[in-house]
Design a protein around this motif. Sequence first.
Motif, PDB file in Angstrom:
ATOM      1  N   VAL A 123       0.857  -1.176   0.000  1.00 15.21           N
ATOM      2  CA  VAL A 123       0.000   0.000   0.000  1.00 15.21           C
ATOM      3  C   VAL A 123       0.898   1.233   0.000  1.00 15.21           C
ATOM      4  CG1 VAL A 123      -1.580   1.396   1.405  1.00 15.21           C
ATOM      5  CG2 VAL A 123      -1.974  -1.048   1.131  1.00 15.21           C
ATOM      6  N   LYS A 124       0.558   2.153  -0.882  1.00 18.39           N
ATOM      7  CA  LYS A 124       1.193   3.468  -0.891  1.00 18.39           C
ATOM      8  C   LYS A 124       0.118   4.447  -0.429  1.00 18.39           C
ATOM      9  CE  LYS A 124       3.025   6.958  -4.041  1.00 18.39           C
ATOM     10  NZ  LYS A 124       3.324   7.256  -5.462  1.00 18.39           N
ATOM     11  N   ALA A 125       0.393   5.171   0.639  1.00 18.19           N
ATOM     12  CA  ALA A 125      -0.568   6.142   1.165  1.00 18.19           C
ATOM     13  C   ALA A 125       0.017   7.543   1.026  1.00 18.19           C
ATOM     14  CB  ALA A 125      -0.883   5.849   2.627  1.00 18.19           C
ATOM     15  N   ARG A 126      -0.766   8.411   0.419  1.00 13.48           N
ATOM     16  CA  ARG A 126      -0.389   9.822   0.259  1.00 13.48           C
ATOM     17  C   ARG A 126      -1.240  10.596   1.261  1.00 13.48           C
ATOM     18  NH1 ARG A 126      -2.023  14.299  -2.940  1.00 13.48           N
ATOM     19  NH2 ARG A 126      -0.231  15.527  -3.598  1.00 13.48           N
ATOM     20  N   ILE A 127      -0.594  11.077   2.327  1.00  7.78           N
ATOM     21  CA  ILE A 127      -1.306  11.710   3.432  1.00  7.78           C
ATOM     22  C   ILE A 127      -0.966  13.197   3.439  1.00  7.78           C
ATOM     23  CG2 ILE A 127      -1.627  11.739   5.927  1.00  7.78           C
ATOM     24  CD1 ILE A 127      -0.650   8.740   5.829  1.00  7.78           C
ATOM     25  N   THR A 128      -2.008  14.014   3.305  1.00  4.42           N
ATOM     26  CA  THR A 128      -1.820  15.459   3.297  1.00  4.42           C
ATOM     27  C   THR A 128      -2.451  16.047   4.543  1.00  4.42           C
ATOM     28  OG1 THR A 128      -1.886  15.475   0.882  1.00  4.42           O
ATOM     29  CG2 THR A 128      -2.161  17.591   1.984  1.00  4.42           C
ATOM     30  N   SER A 129      -1.648  16.800   5.293  1.00  2.00           N
ATOM     31  CA  SER A 129      -2.109  17.480   6.499  1.00  2.00           C
ATOM     32  C   SER A 129      -2.271  18.959   6.179  1.00  2.00           C
ATOM     33  CB  SER A 129      -1.080  17.333   7.614  1.00  2.00           C
ATOM     34  OG  SER A 129      -0.810  15.980   7.849  1.00  2.00           O
ATOM     35  N   TYR A 130      -3.342  19.540   6.677  1.00  3.92           N
ATOM     36  CA  TYR A 130      -3.619  20.950   6.417  1.00  3.92           C
ATOM     37  C   TYR A 130      -3.674  21.712   7.728  1.00  3.92           C
ATOM     38  CZ  TYR A 130      -5.191  19.365   1.823  1.00  3.92           C
ATOM     39  OH  TYR A 130      -5.257  18.805   0.574  1.00  3.92           O
ATOM     40  N   LYS A 131      -3.186  22.929   7.685  1.00  4.72           N
ATOM     41  CA  LYS A 131      -3.375  23.899   8.763  1.00  4.72           C
ATOM     42  C   LYS A 131      -3.804  25.173   8.060  1.00  4.72           C
ATOM     43  CE  LYS A 131      -1.363  26.276  12.674  1.00  4.72           C
ATOM     44  NZ  LYS A 131      -0.174  26.507  13.496  1.00  4.72           N
ATOM     45  N   GLY A 132      -5.112  25.398   8.030  1.00  6.04           N
ATOM     46  CA  GLY A 132      -5.641  26.523   7.262  1.00  6.04           C
ATOM     47  C   GLY A 132      -5.384  26.295   5.780  1.00  6.04           C
ATOM     48  N   SER A 133      -4.730  27.248   5.134  1.00 10.51           N
ATOM     49  CA  SER A 133      -4.445  27.123   3.700  1.00 10.51           C
ATOM     50  C   SER A 133      -3.088  26.475   3.427  1.00 10.51           C
ATOM     51  CB  SER A 133      -4.495  28.498   3.037  1.00 10.51           C
ATOM     52  OG  SER A 133      -3.490  29.335   3.589  1.00 10.51           O
ATOM     53  N   LYS A 134      -2.306  26.210   4.450  1.00 13.48           N
ATOM     54  CA  LYS A 134      -1.005  25.558   4.282  1.00 13.48           C
ATOM     55  C   LYS A 134      -1.190  24.047   4.308  1.00 13.48           C
ATOM     56  CE  LYS A 134       1.308  29.267   6.733  1.00 13.48           C
ATOM     57  NZ  LYS A 134       2.070  29.601   7.932  1.00 13.48           N
ATOM     58  N   SER A 135      -0.360  23.346   3.539  1.00  8.68           N
ATOM     59  CA  SER A 135      -0.466  21.888   3.541  1.00  8.68           C
ATOM     60  C   SER A 135       0.907  21.260   3.388  1.00  8.68           C
ATOM     61  CB  SER A 135      -1.374  21.409   2.412  1.00  8.68           C
ATOM     62  OG  SER A 135      -0.781  21.677   1.159  1.00  8.68           O
ATOM     63  N   GLU A 136       0.980  19.998   3.768  1.00  7.53           N
ATOM     64  CA  GLU A 136       2.203  19.222   3.617  1.00  7.53           C
ATOM     65  C   GLU A 136       1.815  17.779   3.345  1.00  7.53           C
ATOM     66  OE1 GLU A 136       5.961  19.767   5.988  1.00  7.53           O
ATOM     67  OE2 GLU A 136       5.099  17.990   6.932  1.00  7.53           O
ATOM     68  N   THR A 137       2.506  17.160   2.401  1.00  8.80           N
ATOM     69  CA  THR A 137       2.199  15.790   1.999  1.00  8.80           C
ATOM     70  C   THR A 137       3.345  14.859   2.366  1.00  8.80           C
ATOM     71  OG1 THR A 137       0.825  16.559   0.182  1.00  8.80           O
ATOM     72  CG2 THR A 137       1.657  14.310   0.031  1.00  8.80           C
ATOM     73  N   VAL A 138       2.971  13.695   2.904  1.00 14.65           N
ATOM     74  CA  VAL A 138       3.928  12.650   3.249  1.00 14.65           C
ATOM     75  C   VAL A 138       3.475  11.366   2.556  1.00 14.65           C
ATOM     76  CG1 VAL A 138       4.908  11.273   5.130  1.00 14.65           C
ATOM     77  CG2 VAL A 138       4.450  13.695   5.475  1.00 14.65           C
ATOM     78  N   ILE A 139       4.416  10.632   1.981  1.00 10.64           N
ATOM     79  CA  ILE A 139       4.133   9.348   1.349  1.00 10.64           C
ATOM     80  C   ILE A 139       4.604   8.244   2.291  1.00 10.64           C
ATOM     81  CG2 ILE A 139       4.531   7.862  -0.652  1.00 10.64           C
ATOM     82  CD1 ILE A 139       3.117  10.487  -1.378  1.00 10.64           C
ATOM     83  N   LYS A 140       3.722   7.288   2.578  1.00 10.77           N
ATOM     84  CA  LYS A 140       4.056   6.150   3.436  1.00 10.77           C
ATOM     85  C   LYS A 140       3.783   4.859   2.665  1.00 10.77           C
ATOM     86  CE  LYS A 140       4.991   8.079   7.408  1.00 10.77           C
ATOM     87  NZ  LYS A 140       6.179   7.818   8.157  1.00 10.77           N
ATOM     88  N   PHE A 141       4.578   3.829   2.943  1.00  9.17           N
ATOM     89  CA  PHE A 141       4.392   2.520   2.327  1.00  9.17           C
ATOM     90  C   PHE A 141       4.187   1.477   3.416  1.00  9.17           C
ATOM     91  CE2 PHE A 141       5.296   3.357  -2.051  1.00  9.17           C
ATOM     92  CZ  PHE A 141       6.112   4.488  -2.028  1.00  9.17           C
ATOM     93  N   SER A 142       3.324   0.522   3.144  1.00  2.34           N
ATOM     94  CA  SER A 142       3.154  -0.623   4.041  1.00  2.34           C
ATOM     95  C   SER A 142       4.275  -1.612   3.745  1.00  2.34           C
ATOM     96  CB  SER A 142       1.803  -1.290   3.811  1.00  2.34           C
ATOM     97  OG  SER A 142       1.804  -1.952   2.542  1.00  2.34           O
ATOM     98  N   SER A 143       4.354  -2.645   4.552  1.00  8.55           N
ATOM     99  CA  SER A 143       5.259  -3.744   4.204  1.00  8.55           C
ATOM    100  C   SER A 143       4.631  -4.539   3.045  1.00  8.55           C
ATOM    101  CB  SER A 143       5.489  -4.638   5.415  1.00  8.55           C
ATOM    102  OG  SER A 143       4.253  -5.135   5.893  1.00  8.55           O
ATOM    103  N   VAL A 144       5.435  -5.288   2.342  1.00 14.78           N
ATOM    104  CA  VAL A 144       4.969  -6.083   1.192  1.00 14.78           C
ATOM    105  C   VAL A 144       4.342  -7.371   1.728  1.00 14.78           C
ATOM    106  CG1 VAL A 144       5.680  -7.295  -0.896  1.00 14.78           C
ATOM    107  CG2 VAL A 144       6.717  -5.094  -0.310  1.00 14.78           C
ATOM    108  N   LYS A 145       3.164  -7.692   1.206  1.00 16.22           N
ATOM    109  CA  LYS A 145       2.459  -8.923   1.588  1.00 16.22           C
ATOM    110  C   LYS A 145       2.236  -9.776   0.342  1.00 16.22           C
ATOM    111  CE  LYS A 145       1.589  -7.402   5.767  1.00 16.22           C
ATOM    112  NZ  LYS A 145       2.063  -7.935   6.984  1.00 16.22           N
ATOM    113  N   ARG A 146       2.362 -11.093   0.506  1.00 16.44           N
ATOM    114  CA  ARG A 146       2.167 -12.029  -0.602  1.00 16.44           C
ATOM    115  C   ARG A 146       0.854 -12.788  -0.439  1.00 16.44           C
ATOM    116  NH1 ARG A 146       5.173 -12.433  -3.870  1.00 16.44           N
ATOM    117  NH2 ARG A 146       6.964 -13.437  -4.663  1.00 16.44           N
ATOM    118  N   TYR A 147       0.246 -13.064  -1.583  1.00 13.66           N
ATOM    119  CA  TYR A 147      -0.946 -13.911  -1.579  1.00 13.66           C
ATOM    120  C   TYR A 147      -0.737 -15.011  -2.583  1.00 13.66           C
ATOM    121  CZ  TYR A 147      -5.580 -15.650  -2.624  1.00 13.66           C
ATOM    122  OH  TYR A 147      -6.647 -16.477  -2.857  1.00 13.66           O
TER     123      TYR A 147
END
Length: 158
Positions: free
Chosen positions: A134-158
Amino acid sequence: MRREKKAIMKGLTAMGLAICISAMLCVTGQAMEPSARRNEDAVTAADSADAGIMPMSANVRQLAELSISSGTATVGARASGMPGEVTKISISIYLQKKNANGSYSTVKYWNGSRKGTYYSFRRTCRVSRGAYRVKARITSYKGSKSETVIKFSSVKRY
């Protein structure tokens, strides 16, 4: 009159010095915290000119998650910010499958947002055999300002 100016200048100098020391303590505290840098791919300040000394990501905890059971993937991401520092959180989740050459391709995409300091976003879908993350793009806002962080899960096999 001269004495008053001198007293004002001393007060301003003391206040400036206190602000500098506080800023250095904040930056030092962030640099020493290993969990803030773990599993992080990219941090970008959308409004870098107004970002200030401490990035918003230091005030937000983010996590990307993936589990697969009997061909059903449960994907999720969550973020928790400090009150007064975060007013809204947006999350985009990309379920990615590993290709034969080692790269990843997005097979499913979801997004959502919520006002406030906490947001947990979870979805399920069917998957075929293979390795996923999973790649998660998380954006935090404080009023009109924002910041984005990208996080990855561990790899899972099926």
